[in-house]
Scaffold this active site. Structure first.
Site, short mmCIF file in Angstrom:
data_model
loop_
_atom_site.label_atom_id
_atom_site.label_comp_id
_atom_site.label_asym_id
_atom_site.label_seq_id
_atom_site.Cartn_x
_atom_site.Cartn_y
_atom_site.Cartn_z
N ARG A 172 0.77 -1.37 0.21
CA ARG A 172 0.01 0.12 -0.05
C ARG A 172 0.91 1.13 0.01
O ARG A 172 0.37 2.28 -0.24
CB ARG A 172 -0.89 -0.09 1.40
N ARG A 176 9.71 6.16 -2.56
CA ARG A 176 10.19 6.82 -3.73
C ARG A 176 11.56 7.56 -3.90
O ARG A 176 11.84 7.74 -2.63
CB ARG A 176 9.26 8.22 -4.07
N ARG A 248 -9.15 -5.84 13.77
CA ARG A 248 -8.31 -4.81 14.40
C ARG A 248 -9.44 -3.79 14.71
O ARG A 248 -10.07 -3.40 13.83
CB ARG A 248 -7.16 -4.33 13.82
N ARG A 278 -0.60 6.73 16.01
CA ARG A 278 -0.39 7.82 15.46
C ARG A 278 -1.19 8.81 15.98
O ARG A 278 -2.18 8.52 16.62
CB ARG A 278 -0.99 7.79 13.79
N GLU A 299 -4.19 7.58 18.59
CA GLU A 299 -4.70 6.20 18.02
C GLU A 299 -4.14 5.04 18.78
O GLU A 299 -2.99 4.78 18.45
CB GLU A 299 -4.89 6.45 16.58
N TYR A 347 -9.56 -5.16 2.93
CA TYR A 347 -9.04 -4.10 3.36
C TYR A 347 -9.24 -2.81 2.19
O TYR A 347 -8.34 -2.78 1.27
CB TYR A 347 -7.17 -4.26 3.65
N ASP A 349 -10.23 0.55 0.15
CA ASP A 349 -10.31 2.12 0.58
C ASP A 349 -11.62 2.42 -0.17
O ASP A 349 -12.29 1.75 -0.68
CB ASP A 349 -9.14 2.60 -0.56
#
Ligand code: UDP
Length: 382
Positions: A172, A176, A248, A278, A299, A347, A349
């Site tokens: 995911r 770069r 989760r 996070r 979180e 999972y 999006d």
């Protein structure tokens, strides 16, 4: 029950299917156990004016023209470039791993070509086909970056060693060799000006759609329905016959203060000894707004217990075996289609959810025209 076609769940899957069927002249009843629509994408503007992503950060991003055009019909999507920072070992870095991260981390001034060669050398070339999350990371970024950014975070997020998770989770995230630090690669990235909930409300705002909230339904309640579109957990549909699938869940510790708490929307905490994964500061998801107050979510991730909200399907070996049994049961069932993140235990999006919902609606209409049976899945969850 008023309409004979029932849609369980008023998230993106359910709302898109209801809308598409309504546009084709078919009435549906949409029912959801929660007090609001939009599922985990639900947003709410708080008293201090800040738009809160109630179930954690949701950034819309897609490369799919149909989905982009579709969502723009129902909401005012404001271009938004998601950038994430990470705290690791007492330093703040840029994420996803990019040339800035690499130069910061190795205290260097490498060019793109130099960095690519440097990282290739650190990567584990002996791993041919990465199976686990750890293999994938070691192959592509090497041990140092893996341990600094992925190992601890992943352990906290998933509650298991990265050696036991599939490589697809890491896939995911891009790596770069340029200073491009956008979190996503997709050409369209945006956040709705008024949040996600009004978009889902707009989708459901049609005379052929009846919505009932705060109502939990079971398949037995829907025995009379001509067809059921089920976006609840697939294991719940079958009353947990093969055991409950693992998810989760997240706990958010919300704090309201003033000023700028962290200067960015999301700060990941990659060290395993920091208990949370996070911190999200919601007002930074709407940089076009200005607020004196601020709201943060710290979180924490843990295994979902009965009654908890499911966020991430775990999909480890045990769950894969159970899922196979549920899929086989679903393939024998008639008059039901499973969809969305919970219905297919994937999972997903938001853009993929919308794309698949549009395809399910297309298929349902085609099945009616051609007098064929609607399949239980459009995409095989396995
Ligand atoms: N991840 C990580 N370190 C980070 C961010 C992500 O190891 O700083 C891993 C982690 O396993 C996570 C996965 O990459 O579950 C996908 O991250 P993403 O940000 O897409 O997760 P989401 O926002 O959907 O929770």
């Amino acid at each position: 029950m008023t309409a004979s076609i029932v849609i369980v769940g008023a998230g993106f899957s359910g709302a898109v299917i209801a809308r598409e069927l309504a546009e084709a002249g078919i009435a549906t009843w949409v029912v959801d156990g929660r007090s609001h629509v939009a599922g985990n994408a639900h947003t709410e503007r708080r008293d201090n004016g800040v738009m809160v992503h109630v179930y954690g950060p949701h950034i819309f991003h897609t490369g799919d023209e149909r989905v982009w055009e579709y969502i723009n019909r129902y909401g005012d999507m404001v271009p938004y470039n998601h950038r994430v920072k990470a705290t690791s070992g007492g330093h703040v870095y840029s994420l996803p791993v990019n040339l800035h991260t690499i130069n910061q981390f190795f205290d260097a001034t490498m060019s793109p070509t130099e960095a690519a060669a440097f990282i290739a050398e650190r990567g584990d070339a002996s791993i041919d086909t990465p199976v686990s999350f750890e293999d994938q990371a070691l192959k592509f970024v090497g041990r140092d970056l893996y341990e600094a950014f992925f190992k601890g975070y992943t352990q906290k997020q998933w509650g298991v060693s990265p050696t036991e998770l599939p490589a697809s989770i890491l896939a995911r995230l891009p790596v770069r060799f340029s200073y491009e630090d956008s979190y996503f690669n997709h050409p369209y990235q945006a956040i709705p000006r008024d949040g996600y909930t009004p978009i889902v409300e707009a989708l459901l705002d049609h005379p052929l759609i009846e919505v009932t909230l705060n109502r939990v339904v079971t398949p037995a309640d829907l025995a009379e329905a001509e067809h059921v579109f089920w976006s609840g957990p697939i294991d719940e549909y079958f009353a947990g016959e093969f055991g409950m699938l693992g998810y989760r869940t997240l706990d958010f510790v919300e704090e309201e203060t003033t000023g700028d708490f962290q200067g960015c929307p999301v700060m990941n905490y990659c060290d395993v000894d920091v208990p949370y994964t996070r911190i999200t500061e919601h007002k930074h998801f709407a940089p076009w707004e200005s607020h004196e107050g601020t709201i943060t979510y710290t979180e924490y991730s843990r295994l979902a217990e009965p009654g908890d909200i499911a966020y991430y399907p775990i999909r480890q070996v045990r769950e894969k075996e159970q899922l196979l049994q549920y899929v086989e049961a679903a393939q024998k069932a008639t008059g039901v289609t499973f969809m969305g993140r919970l219905g297919t235990y994937r999972y997903l999006d938001m853009d993929v959810t919308i794309k698949e919902a549009l395809e399910i609606a297309d298929e349902f209409l085609a099945c009616r025209r051609e007098v064929r049976q609607m399949p239980p899945f459009m995409v095989n969850p396995l």
